[in-house]
Design a protein around this motif. Structure first.
Motif, PDB file in Angstrom:
ATOM      1  N   MET A  41       4.127  -1.632   0.197  1.00 14.26           N
ATOM      2  CA  MET A  41       5.037  -3.093   0.886  1.00 14.26           C
ATOM      3  C   MET A  41       5.393  -3.006   1.939  1.00 14.26           C
ATOM      4  O   MET A  41       6.474  -3.862   2.693  1.00 14.26           O
ATOM      5  CB  MET A  41       6.570  -2.841  -0.181  1.00 14.26           C
ATOM      6  CG  MET A  41       6.449  -3.410  -1.059  1.00 14.26           C
ATOM      7  SD  MET A  41       5.570  -5.353  -1.632  1.00 14.26           S
ATOM      8  CE  MET A  41       6.947  -6.072  -0.989  1.00 14.26           C
ATOM      9  N   ASP A  42       5.346  -1.781   2.226  1.00 14.59           N
ATOM     10  CA  ASP A  42       5.666  -1.271   4.009  1.00 14.59           C
ATOM     11  C   ASP A  42       4.046  -1.766   4.773  1.00 14.59           C
ATOM     12  O   ASP A  42       2.629  -0.916   4.612  1.00 14.59           O
ATOM     13  CB  ASP A  42       5.650   0.086   3.651  1.00 14.59           C
ATOM     14  CG  ASP A  42       5.624   0.702   5.368  1.00 14.59           C
ATOM     15  OD1 ASP A  42       6.148  -0.209   6.079  1.00 14.59           O
ATOM     16  OD2 ASP A  42       6.390   1.884   5.168  1.00 14.59           O
ATOM     17  N   CYS A  43       4.019  -2.197   6.213  1.00 19.82           N
ATOM     18  CA  CYS A  43       2.956  -2.056   6.722  1.00 19.82           C
ATOM     19  C   CYS A  43       3.307  -1.743   8.386  1.00 19.82           C
ATOM     20  O   CYS A  43       3.808  -2.807   8.881  1.00 19.82           O
ATOM     21  CB  CYS A  43       2.501  -3.603   7.272  1.00 19.82           C
ATOM     22  SG  CYS A  43       0.468  -4.015   6.616  1.00 19.82           S
ATOM     23  N   THR A  44       3.007  -0.390   8.488  1.00 15.44           N
ATOM     24  CA  THR A  44       3.167   0.097   9.188  1.00 15.44           C
ATOM     25  C   THR A  44       3.128   0.088  10.565  1.00 15.44           C
ATOM     26  O   THR A  44       3.068   0.124  11.521  1.00 15.44           O
ATOM     27  CB  THR A  44       3.939   2.091   8.805  1.00 15.44           C
ATOM     28  OG1 THR A  44       3.782   1.920   8.037  1.00 15.44           O
ATOM     29  CG2 THR A  44       4.162   2.840   9.933  1.00 15.44           C
ATOM     30  N   GLY A  45       1.426   0.079  10.345  1.00 13.69           N
ATOM     31  CA  GLY A  45       0.386  -0.363  11.100  1.00 13.69           C
ATOM     32  C   GLY A  45      -0.167   0.875  11.364  1.00 13.69           C
ATOM     33  O   GLY A  45      -0.348   1.660  10.270  1.00 13.69           O
ATOM     34  N   LEU A  46      -1.690   0.898  12.174  1.00 17.78           N
ATOM     35  CA  LEU A  46      -3.015   1.675  11.895  1.00 17.78           C
ATOM     36  C   LEU A  46      -2.014   3.002  13.062  1.00 17.78           C
ATOM     37  O   LEU A  46      -1.365   3.030  14.317  1.00 17.78           O
ATOM     38  CB  LEU A  46      -4.227   1.483  13.162  1.00 17.78           C
ATOM     39  CG  LEU A  46      -4.895   0.758  12.031  1.00 17.78           C
ATOM     40  CD1 LEU A  46      -4.268  -1.130  11.735  1.00 17.78           C
ATOM     41  CD2 LEU A  46      -6.016   0.568  11.729  1.00 17.78           C
ATOM     42  N   LEU A  47      -2.689   4.215  12.629  1.00 22.49           N
ATOM     43  CA  LEU A  47      -2.075   5.545  13.051  1.00 22.49           C
ATOM     44  C   LEU A  47      -2.507   6.383  13.408  1.00 22.49           C
ATOM     45  O   LEU A  47      -3.977   6.483  12.699  1.00 22.49           O
ATOM     46  CB  LEU A  47      -1.089   6.518  12.063  1.00 22.49           C
ATOM     47  CG  LEU A  47       0.556   5.533  11.577  1.00 22.49           C
ATOM     48  CD1 LEU A  47       0.531   6.427   9.790  1.00 22.49           C
ATOM     49  CD2 LEU A  47       1.019   4.860  11.893  1.00 22.49           C
ATOM     50  N   LEU A  48      -2.921   6.387  14.823  1.00 25.13           N
ATOM     51  CA  LEU A  48      -3.928   7.475  15.159  1.00 25.13           C
ATOM     52  C   LEU A  48      -3.540   8.665  16.081  1.00 25.13           C
ATOM     53  O   LEU A  48      -2.213   8.748  16.650  1.00 25.13           O
ATOM     54  CB  LEU A  48      -4.372   6.442  16.533  1.00 25.13           C
ATOM     55  CG  LEU A  48      -5.411   7.395  17.996  1.00 25.13           C
ATOM     56  CD1 LEU A  48      -6.843   7.648  16.382  1.00 25.13           C
ATOM     57  CD2 LEU A  48      -5.809   6.371  18.687  1.00 25.13           C
ATOM     58  N   ASP A  73      -5.756  15.627  14.235  1.00 24.62           N
ATOM     59  CA  ASP A  73      -6.160  15.414  15.686  1.00 24.62           C
ATOM     60  C   ASP A  73      -7.126  14.227  16.181  1.00 24.62           C
ATOM     61  O   ASP A  73      -8.176  14.397  15.259  1.00 24.62           O
ATOM     62  CB  ASP A  73      -6.621  15.584  16.931  1.00 24.62           C
ATOM     63  CG  ASP A  73      -5.371  17.224  16.626  1.00 24.62           C
ATOM     64  OD1 ASP A  73      -4.542  17.327  16.442  1.00 24.62           O
ATOM     65  OD2 ASP A  73      -5.313  18.356  17.815  1.00 24.62           O
ATOM     66  N   ARG A  74      -7.093  12.843  16.544  1.00 27.06           N
ATOM     67  CA  ARG A  74      -8.296  12.385  16.870  1.00 27.06           C
ATOM     68  C   ARG A  74      -8.547  10.972  15.827  1.00 27.06           C
ATOM     69  O   ARG A  74      -9.321  10.176  15.739  1.00 27.06           O
ATOM     70  CB  ARG A  74      -8.643  12.210  17.279  1.00 27.06           C
ATOM     71  CG  ARG A  74      -8.602  13.230  18.208  1.00 27.06           C
ATOM     72  CD  ARG A  74     -10.318  13.935  19.598  1.00 27.06           C
ATOM     73  NE  ARG A  74     -10.448  14.105  20.523  1.00 27.06           N
ATOM     74  CZ  ARG A  74     -10.249  13.606  21.827  1.00 27.06           C
ATOM     75  NH1 ARG A  74     -10.645  11.809  21.788  1.00 27.06           N
ATOM     76  NH2 ARG A  74     -10.225  13.817  22.642  1.00 27.06           N
ATOM     77  N   ASP A  75      -7.793  11.369  14.528  1.00 25.26           N
ATOM     78  CA  ASP A  75      -7.968  10.703  12.863  1.00 25.26           C
ATOM     79  C   ASP A  75      -7.252   9.074  13.282  1.00 25.26           C
ATOM     80  O   ASP A  75      -5.824   9.431  13.431  1.00 25.26           O
ATOM     81  CB  ASP A  75      -7.820  11.398  12.212  1.00 25.26           C
ATOM     82  CG  ASP A  75      -8.502  12.258  11.917  1.00 25.26           C
ATOM     83  OD1 ASP A  75      -9.782  12.594  11.960  1.00 25.26           O
ATOM     84  OD2 ASP A  75      -8.353  13.368  10.658  1.00 25.26           O
ATOM     85  N   LEU A  76      -8.008   8.240  12.782  1.00 22.64           N
ATOM     86  CA  LEU A  76      -7.490   7.170  12.502  1.00 22.64           C
ATOM     87  C   LEU A  76      -7.209   6.740  11.200  1.00 22.64           C
ATOM     88  O   LEU A  76      -7.889   7.008   9.790  1.00 22.64           O
ATOM     89  CB  LEU A  76      -8.089   6.040  13.462  1.00 22.64           C
ATOM     90  CG  LEU A  76      -7.136   4.685  13.213  1.00 22.64           C
ATOM     91  CD1 LEU A  76      -6.132   4.154  14.120  1.00 22.64           C
ATOM     92  CD2 LEU A  76      -8.861   3.647  13.271  1.00 22.64           C
ATOM     93  N   CYS A  77      -5.489   6.421  10.816  1.00 23.51           N
ATOM     94  CA  CYS A  77      -5.443   5.746   9.413  1.00 23.51           C
ATOM     95  C   CYS A  77      -5.353   4.775   9.105  1.00 23.51           C
ATOM     96  O   CYS A  77      -4.553   3.974  10.123  1.00 23.51           O
ATOM     97  CB  CYS A  77      -4.241   6.366   9.190  1.00 23.51           C
ATOM     98  SG  CYS A  77      -3.482   6.798   7.134  1.00 23.51           S
TER      99      CYS A  77
END
Length: 218
Positions: A41-48, A73-77
């Motif tokens: 239910m939570d659409c935070t956005g992509l995390l880098l 470090d440098r990982d994208l969620c």
């Protein structure tokens, strides 16, 4: 180092796409323990991740946690923007395991670019496939590996991440990572201690015999 240095396909974006990301990008500094994303239910956005460490985990109906992967470090969620991936049917929580600096790309911005950019779509698909491979690996561990092997593997992984044989971690935190009960982990660690593989103290596990732990995890 700027966002452009961390985003692996930045140079494959068109100028207008780069400008749109720049104008909508958010930089955040979060403290250890902060919940960054909480379920579908939570659409935070992509995390880098610029610097720090995040943990992605799921909750059972009984409220037990199990870690599905970690981000460095440098990982994208991607799972923190699950609203743009309709096929995802399980709820993932993202929490900071350490104080972390990161960028947030709004989900709708990334989705629009992904729909018009083949490099972004391909990168997203590759990253998604990699994350699901990690989830499948976890399922195999839970289904087929005994808990003593999983605990040994976790302790060795944690020592590698921290660069130290002295782990500042509670029995409950280990249980949350492995999807089991604290009491079960306590019994297992006491067995390891009786065998001379670890030494336990309050909020701390010291690895004494990493060779035996490696033999055990195999």
């Amino acid at each position: 180092m700027t966002f452009q240095d961390y985003f692996p396909i930045w140079n494959k974006l068109q100028t207008d796409q780069q400008d749109r990301i720049r104008s909508n990008l958010n930089f955040r500094t979060v403290k250890k323990g902060t919940i960054l994303h909480n379920g579908d239910m939570d659409c935070t956005g992509l995390l880098l991740v610029k610097a720090g460490q995040l943990r992605a985990y799921i909750l059972s109906d009984e409220g037990r946690e199990i870690t599905i992967y970690r981000l460095f470090d440098r990982d994208l969620c991607l799972f923190s923007a699950s609203c743009i991936m309709r096929s995802i049917q399980f709820e993932v929580t993202i929490q900071a395991e350490k104080d972390t600096d990161l960028w947030v790309i709004p989900a709708e911005v990334y989705q629009d670019i992904m729909e018009t950019s083949a490099p972004v779509a391909n990168y997203t698909n590759e990253l998604m496939a990699s994350r699901f491979s990690e989830v499948m690996w976890l399922m195999e561990q839970v289904m087929w590996k005994s808990l003593d092997k999983r605990v040994a593997a976790f302790l060795l992984e944690e020592a590698s991440i921290e660069g130290s044989s002295v782990l500042k971690i509670t029995h409950e935190a280990i249980a949350n990572h492995l999807g089991t009960h604290r009491e079960v982990i306590t019994r297992m660690l006491r067995y390891f201690q009786s065998e001379g593989m670890v030494r336990l103290s309050r909020g701390m596990v010291r690895l004494l015999d990493e060779d035996r732990l490696r033999q055990l995890q195999d």
